[in-house]
Design a protein around this motif. Structure first.
Motif, PDB file in Angstrom:
ATOM      1  N   PHE A 193     -16.847  92.243  49.845  1.00 58.39           N
ATOM      2  CA  PHE A 193     -18.310  92.290  49.843  1.00 58.39           C
ATOM      3  C   PHE A 193     -18.903  90.960  50.298  1.00 58.39           C
ATOM      4  N   LEU A 194     -18.254  89.859  49.897  1.00 62.29           N
ATOM      5  CA  LEU A 194     -18.738  88.534  50.294  1.00 62.29           C
ATOM      6  C   LEU A 194     -18.681  88.370  51.809  1.00 62.29           C
ATOM      7  N   GLN A 195     -17.574  88.824  52.406  1.00 65.07           N
ATOM      8  CA  GLN A 195     -17.452  88.735  53.862  1.00 65.07           C
ATOM      9  C   GLN A 195     -18.520  89.587  54.558  1.00 65.07           C
ATOM     10  N   ILE A 196     -18.769  90.761  53.976  1.00 60.56           N
ATOM     11  CA  ILE A 196     -19.806  91.633  54.550  1.00 60.56           C
ATOM     12  C   ILE A 196     -21.165  90.938  54.498  1.00 60.56           C
ATOM     13  N   ALA A 197     -21.468  90.351  53.330  1.00 64.55           N
ATOM     14  CA  ALA A 197     -22.760  89.684  53.157  1.00 64.55           C
ATOM     15  C   ALA A 197     -22.905  88.496  54.103  1.00 64.55           C
ATOM     16  N   VAL A 198     -21.825  87.705  54.212  1.00 62.11           N
ATOM     17  CA  VAL A 198     -21.870  86.530  55.092  1.00 62.11           C
ATOM     18  C   VAL A 198     -22.036  86.955  56.554  1.00 62.11           C
ATOM     19  N   CYS A 199     -21.251  87.942  56.977  1.00 60.26           N
ATOM     20  CA  CYS A 199     -21.332  88.401  58.376  1.00 60.26           C
ATOM     21  C   CYS A 199     -22.694  89.018  58.680  1.00 60.26           C
ATOM     22  N   LEU A 200     -23.185  89.827  57.736  1.00 64.65           N
ATOM     23  CA  LEU A 200     -24.477  90.474  57.956  1.00 64.65           C
ATOM     24  C   LEU A 200     -25.607  89.454  57.978  1.00 64.65           C
ATOM     25  N   GLY A 201     -25.612  88.565  56.983  1.00 67.94           N
ATOM     26  CA  GLY A 201     -26.665  87.546  56.930  1.00 67.94           C
ATOM     27  C   GLY A 201     -26.602  86.600  58.110  1.00 67.94           C
ATOM     28  N   GLY A 202     -25.369  86.163  58.439  1.00 69.89           N
ATOM     29  CA  GLY A 202     -25.213  85.251  59.579  1.00 69.89           C
ATOM     30  C   GLY A 202     -25.605  85.907  60.888  1.00 69.89           C
ATOM     31  N   GLY A 203     -25.234  87.174  61.043  1.00 70.56           N
ATOM     32  CA  GLY A 203     -25.572  87.887  62.277  1.00 70.56           C
ATOM     33  C   GLY A 203     -27.062  88.070  62.445  1.00 70.56           C
ATOM     34  N   ILE A 204     -27.729  88.445  61.341  1.00 74.26           N
ATOM     35  CA  ILE A 204     -29.186  88.628  61.407  1.00 74.26           C
ATOM     36  C   ILE A 204     -29.878  87.297  61.694  1.00 74.26           C
ATOM     37  N   LEU A 205     -29.401  86.233  61.026  1.00 74.39           N
ATOM     38  CA  LEU A 205     -29.993  84.910  61.246  1.00 74.39           C
ATOM     39  C   LEU A 205     -29.826  84.467  62.697  1.00 74.39           C
ATOM     40  N   LEU A 206     -28.627  84.648  63.239  1.00 72.24           N
ATOM     41  CA  LEU A 206     -28.381  84.255  64.627  1.00 72.24           C
ATOM     42  C   LEU A 206     -29.221  85.092  65.602  1.00 72.24           C
ATOM     43  N   THR A 207     -29.398  86.375  65.276  1.00 79.73           N
ATOM     44  CA  THR A 207     -30.212  87.237  66.138  1.00 79.73           C
ATOM     45  C   THR A 207     -31.674  86.797  66.122  1.00 79.73           C
ATOM     46  N   VAL A 208     -32.166  86.425  64.939  1.00 83.64           N
ATOM     47  CA  VAL A 208     -33.551  85.937  64.837  1.00 83.64           C
ATOM     48  C   VAL A 208     -33.714  84.627  65.607  1.00 83.64           C
ATOM     49  N   LEU A 209     -32.738  83.722  65.449  1.00 86.93           N
ATOM     50  CA  LEU A 209     -32.793  82.454  66.178  1.00 86.93           C
ATOM     51  C   LEU A 209     -32.738  82.696  67.694  1.00 86.93           C
ATOM     52  N   LEU A 210     -31.911  83.660  68.091  1.00 86.67           N
ATOM     53  CA  LEU A 210     -31.823  84.011  69.511  1.00 86.67           C
ATOM     54  C   LEU A 210     -33.162  84.533  70.014  1.00 86.67           C
ATOM     55  N   TRP A 211     -33.802  85.372  69.206  1.00 84.91           N
ATOM     56  CA  TRP A 211     -35.104  85.931  69.592  1.00 84.91           C
ATOM     57  C   TRP A 211     -36.157  84.833  69.733  1.00 84.91           C
ATOM     58  N   LEU A 212     -36.163  83.871  68.801  1.00 86.58           N
ATOM     59  CA  LEU A 212     -37.115  82.761  68.875  1.00 86.58           C
ATOM     60  C   LEU A 212     -36.860  81.901  70.113  1.00 86.58           C
ATOM     61  N   LEU A 213     -35.580  81.666  70.401  1.00 86.23           N
ATOM     62  CA  LEU A 213     -35.234  80.886  71.592  1.00 86.23           C
ATOM     63  C   LEU A 213     -35.653  81.625  72.861  1.00 86.23           C
ATOM     64  N   GLN A 214     -35.440  82.928  72.870  1.00 88.62           N
ATOM     65  CA  GLN A 214     -35.799  83.724  74.048  1.00 88.62           C
ATOM     66  C   GLN A 214     -37.307  83.709  74.294  1.00 88.62           C
ATOM     67  N   ARG A 215     -38.087  83.704  73.232  1.00 87.01           N
ATOM     68  CA  ARG A 215     -39.541  83.643  73.391  1.00 87.01           C
ATOM     69  C   ARG A 215     -39.949  82.365  74.116  1.00 87.01           C
ATOM     70  N   ARG A 216     -39.284  81.268  73.778  1.00 84.69           N
ATOM     71  CA  ARG A 216     -39.596  80.000  74.441  1.00 84.69           C
ATOM     72  C   ARG A 216     -39.087  79.981  75.877  1.00 84.69           C
TER      73      ARG A 216
END
Length: 311
Positions: free
Chosen positions: A83-106
């Motif tokens: 479950f910890l791996q799932i949480a880390v992968c899911l949270g990290g993936g969502i965070l990276l996707t959000v950061l990617l989206w913010l970078l793409q806007r710029r």
């Protein structure tokens, strides 16, 4: 003598860059420089500016990158064993996707320009085909309506720069009654070789829109002066251009000999303008122009009250 026709030209929309005149069909990817509502190739109402298409391509590319990031996140979650791996992968993936989206806007403006460059370079054959179709449209239009034909050629000339199109425009313009309120141009129509229609057009422009007579037009007249003077109205063309040139002192400084040779034929109002420039600059002789102006003044305008103000 061919009778000239009065026309009302549609306003010409000038763009900063030539590519801004291009539009592309979202359906068949046909290009055009004309103002048509429907695509001439497929008949659909799907024409948009190339910059808009580049923006669509940029957003689509960025969307693909975000989907790839989410897919990697999903794969990581599916491969997780705790479950910890799932949480880390899911949270990290969502965070990276959000950061990617913010970078793409710029990065969207620069990515749009990159996609525009890619679109224009990758579609050269389609662009040429579209312009050839536009030229065919112009040829057909000229037979039925010379005004529409000229307006089409004017749009094409934004993208295609050659003497053939310039000369076609000049011939059509010479069939119109030119007026000061018309959206006319001169510098884009200049060619290197002598052409009597172009010379006549310059002469008309010198009368109806003096501000279009600039150094390049004067140089053209001087280079081909010998041939122009052989024309029936050649001397009038040169005199009209000299009259337009005296609106600014810099042209008197640049071409004093040209203005001196045609000063005697200037209309009263244009000679008064030249006389004012000469009187305001007593230290300049302009290679004999001052003496010529003085002689003409003494012969024709010595007792003219408007000239007395400049004694």
């Amino acid at each position: 003598m061919v009778k000239k026709k009065p026309v009302r030209l549609r306003p010409y929309y000038r763009t900063r860059y030539a590519y801004q005149k291009l539009r592309v069909c979202k359906h068949c990817h046909h290009f055009t420089v004309l103002w048509e509502d429907t695509c001439a190739n497929c008949g659909r109402h799907a024409l948009i500016p190339v910059m808009d298409q580049a923006a669509i391509n940029a957003k689509r590319s960025m969307q693909t990158e975000r989907l790839a990031a989410l897919l990697l996140t999903l794969v990581a979650v599916l491969l997780s064993q705790t479950f910890l791996q799932i949480a880390v992968c899911l949270g990290g993936g969502i965070l990276l996707t959000v950061l990617l989206w913010l970078l793409q806007r710029r990065m969207l403006p620069s990515e749009t320009r990159r996609q525009l460059d890619k679109l224009l370079h990758g579609s050269q054959r389609l662009i040429l085909e579209g312009i050839y179709l536009n030229l065919s449209t112009a040829s057909a239009a000229i037979k039925d309506d010379e005004q529409i034909g000229y307006e089409i050629l004017r749009e094409i000339a934004t993208i295609v720069h050659n003497d053939r199109i310039r000369l076609q425009q000049i011939v059509l313009l010479q069939s119109f009654v030119l007026r000061k309120d018309m959206d006319l141009e001169l510098e884009p129509l200049l060619i290197e070789d002598f052409d009597s229609d172009l010379a006549a057009y310059i002469g008309e422009i010198a009368k109806v829109k003096r501000e279009l007579i600039k150094a390049s037009a004067i140089r053209y007249l001087l280079i081909h002066e010998r041939y122009i003077l052989q024309m029936k109205q050649g001397a009038s063309i040169m005199t009209a251009a000299a009259g337009a040139a005296v609106r600014m002192k810099k042209y008197v400084d640049m071409y004093p000999d040209f203005i001196r040779r045609y000063a005697r034929g200037l209309p009263r109002e244009r000679f008064l303008r030249l006389y004012q420039i000469v009187r305001r600059n007593p230290d300049q002789s302009w290679d004999g122009l001052r003496d010529e102006v003085s002689a003409i003044y003494n012969e024709k305008y010595r007792w003219d009250p408007d000239f007395q103000k400049w004694e």
